[in-house]
Motif scaffolding. Sequence first.
Motif, PDB file in Angstrom:
ATOM      1  N   GLY A  67      30.310 -15.703  51.439  1.00 44.44           N
ATOM      2  CA  GLY A  67      31.234 -16.324  52.387  1.00 44.44           C
ATOM      3  C   GLY A  67      30.868 -15.943  53.802  1.00 44.44           C
ATOM      4  N   SER A 107      33.242 -13.042  42.125  1.00 44.87           N
ATOM      5  CA  SER A 107      33.847 -14.151  42.846  1.00 44.87           C
ATOM      6  C   SER A 107      34.391 -13.659  44.185  1.00 44.87           C
ATOM      7  CB  SER A 107      34.974 -14.749  42.002  1.00 44.87           C
ATOM      8  OG  SER A 107      35.901 -15.400  42.832  1.00 44.87           O
ATOM      9  N   VAL A 108      34.123 -14.423  45.239  1.00 47.74           N
ATOM     10  CA  VAL A 108      34.614 -14.011  46.556  1.00 47.74           C
ATOM     11  C   VAL A 108      36.128 -14.147  46.636  1.00 47.74           C
ATOM     12  CG1 VAL A 108      34.295 -14.264  49.033  1.00 47.74           C
ATOM     13  CG2 VAL A 108      32.514 -15.021  47.471  1.00 47.74           C
ATOM     14  N   SER A 109      36.661 -15.223  46.023  1.00 51.17           N
ATOM     15  CA  SER A 109      38.091 -15.486  46.218  1.00 51.17           C
ATOM     16  C   SER A 109      38.969 -14.611  45.325  1.00 51.17           C
ATOM     17  CB  SER A 109      38.399 -16.970  46.012  1.00 51.17           C
ATOM     18  OG  SER A 109      37.616 -17.522  45.004  1.00 51.17           O
ATOM     19  N   THR A 110      38.559 -14.307  44.085  1.00 51.65           N
ATOM     20  CA  THR A 110      39.415 -13.460  43.256  1.00 51.65           C
ATOM     21  C   THR A 110      39.007 -11.999  43.330  1.00 51.65           C
ATOM     22  OG1 THR A 110      38.064 -13.703  41.261  1.00 51.65           O
ATOM     23  CG2 THR A 110      39.787 -15.343  41.600  1.00 51.65           C
ATOM     24  N   TYR A 318      40.018 -23.446  38.053  1.00 51.44           N
ATOM     25  CA  TYR A 318      39.202 -22.353  38.596  1.00 51.44           C
ATOM     26  C   TYR A 318      38.020 -22.916  39.366  1.00 51.44           C
ATOM     27  CZ  TYR A 318      36.503 -18.006  38.574  1.00 51.44           C
ATOM     28  OH  TYR A 318      35.796 -16.907  38.936  1.00 51.44           O
ATOM     29  N   THR A 321      39.190 -24.772  42.644  1.00 50.45           N
ATOM     30  CA  THR A 321      39.579 -23.791  43.651  1.00 50.45           C
ATOM     31  C   THR A 321      38.333 -23.150  44.261  1.00 50.45           C
ATOM     32  OG1 THR A 321      41.411 -23.298  42.185  1.00 50.45           O
ATOM     33  CG2 THR A 321      41.145 -21.875  44.081  1.00 50.45           C
ATOM     34  N   ALA A 322      37.377 -22.792  43.387  1.00 49.25           N
ATOM     35  CA  ALA A 322      36.145 -22.170  43.865  1.00 49.25           C
ATOM     36  C   ALA A 322      35.364 -23.132  44.763  1.00 49.25           C
ATOM     37  CB  ALA A 322      35.288 -21.746  42.671  1.00 49.25           C
ATOM     38  N   ASN A 325      36.847 -23.164  48.189  1.00 49.12           N
ATOM     39  CA  ASN A 325      36.637 -21.924  48.926  1.00 49.12           C
ATOM     40  C   ASN A 325      35.160 -21.620  49.133  1.00 49.12           C
ATOM     41  OD1 ASN A 325      39.379 -21.440  49.072  1.00 49.12           O
ATOM     42  ND2 ASN A 325      39.399 -20.401  47.099  1.00 49.12           N
ATOM     43  N   ASP A 327      33.070 -20.751  46.983  1.00 48.71           N
ATOM     44  CA  ASP A 327      32.830 -19.521  46.237  1.00 48.71           C
ATOM     45  C   ASP A 327      31.729 -19.815  45.217  1.00 48.71           C
ATOM     46  OD1 ASP A 327      32.940 -17.293  44.691  1.00 48.71           O
ATOM     47  OD2 ASP A 327      35.086 -17.388  44.285  1.00 48.71           O
TER      48      ASP A 327
END
Lengths: 361, 302
Positions: A67, A107-110, A318, A321-322, A325, A327
């Motif tokens: 990111g 994962s960057v977001s989780t 999932y 969303t990724a 983002n 991700d």
Amino acid sequence: MAFEPDTASIATASGKPKAFGKNPGVRLLLGLAGFIVTVAFTFLGLLAITFFIGRVVPIDPVLAVVGDRAPRAVYEAARLQMGLDQPLVVQFFHYVANVLTGDLGTSVSTGKLVADDLKRVFPATLEMATLGIIIGVLLGVPMGVYAASRQGSAVDQIIRVVGLLGYAIPAFWLGLVGLALFYARLKWVGGPGRLDIFYDGLVPPVTGLLLIDSLIAGETEIFFNAIWHLALPASVLGFFSLAYIARMTRSFMLDQLAQEYVTTARVKGVSERLVIWRHAFRPILVPLITVIGLSYAGLLEGSVMIETIFSWPGIGNYLTTALLNADMNAVLGATLVIGAVFIGINKISDVLYRVLDPRAR
Amino acid sequence: MTTTVRAWLIDDSPSSRLQARLGRAWRITGALSRNPLAVVGAAIILVLILTAIFAPFIATHGPLKQDLTQRLLAPGAANWMGTDELGRDIWSRVVYGARITLVIVAMVAILAAPAGLIIGAVAGYFGGWTDRILMGITDVFLSMPKLILALALVAALGPGIENAIIAIAITSWPGYARIARAETLTFKNSEFIAAIRLQGASAMRVILGHVLPLCTSSMIVRVTLDMAGIILTAAGLGFIGLGAQPPLPEWGAMIARGRSFILDQWWVATMPGFAIIIVSLGFCFLGDGLRDVLDPKSGEQH
């Protein structure tokens, strides 16, 4: 398309010495070996594609993974860890080794390991798609058989249009309209999510499939709540599955009903019901298995669009969303898993077809 | 006059290439017009094309013109399909959206069909290792889930309509390569190919001039049948937010905007959906009809 044997397996089979061809055991073994090579090749291809998408297509693959808000140190660490200073072939080798050991990155977001995330979300998708394919088979097969036995009738026309609508309706649109109609207006089904909020987290996850977990825990109330919530998304998936299955069943049945043995049976005075179910339906069972397999694999893919609509905490949600983002580790991990399951189901139905159909053996 | 034209068209022994081609076109049109669904399909596609061309005359408002005093109005005399959350007229946006859909579909066909054609024809014509390698790659792509692959590609390329087109094209070519290869194999050893080769024609000349033209009819059928899928994928990408970006009136993106209002202002999300369904059905109908006329062997199993 689904009924063509793979060229790769033909190539391996024809390359074998003829002397072995006489022994059925050896031939089976060679066929098996050829098949395994094909499957391995396909999976390697999948890995090559995800590798390519993750490392070669983005302008800065490190940025795509960590990111653009990542501090310098994290960036450098990721760069080294990804081995971007190495040649592409070496990088690919490392990538394959990582994936085979279950390492899909973080994962960057989780903030968690992608592999763990995927393990957690996959059952939700599996549950929905499985219910969808059950609906599709239970309705689609009889619809197709009926349409073929009354070819040209009004019912046949309706079933044909339903079959074509399966190609024309966007899944996410149908989900939205269904939600507006059956949840908001008529209150026939539960809203988004897998359970009502106050039931959340009450059942210990054993299989991850709520219908089974709630039964294990003996919570019938939660079981029915889960069905209440599953009903709409599974029906939407079921519609696309039944459209495809009905269309294919109809066309297989029409082929069979035009055969001479069917005429013979009719001339002999066999009742129409027996002609259809015993004589004409039996031989189409084998190709139908392939169709059902393809449809099931397609539903896993289709769930990506549906899950966003229903806030369904599965692999599709999932993935989307990724995607939003950026991700990349999560995107590639989810792509890899969906792709692998998709290929796996297709290959299994391919094997079943060859094992069950005496002509293809 | 008309009878002589007709006689010229259906002449069994055409005296020129033009006459043969026009005659074939005449027979195909005739056969198509006897299939009611194909006529409906063709009419829908024609309306889509005309709408895209004459969008400024058909739309009642500007597609991007906002009017915050007219937000979320129900369908009525002034706004035939209602208005969205920024007071834009949905009918006008749907009309202009036809342009985007048509561009996507046309671009994917222009990119993917020739690529598939050439790969398949080369593989079939040369055979051996060329065939094995090219078809191995094709099979790997064929066994991938298309939508997921397109999603991942757009994620890597970045959102936007151009990248969506590229991603869909990359996922569409393998089917065409398969068909082109199968067709090439059926007439690779025919005498007319041998005759051209004896005259010293290069492989490229044989493939481009004599093999590819024979693949076109089955290719047209397949491309038409694929159009619905392409439209749905493009709309799906738009819906997720990876395809056409706001404020472009792309149908999938419009449905995404209407999602928040689906319970009370249902028209915002449903109207563009109807446009997608009608156009996709049109391509399905036309494709089915074309297949019956041009490629009757292949039956239902596409």
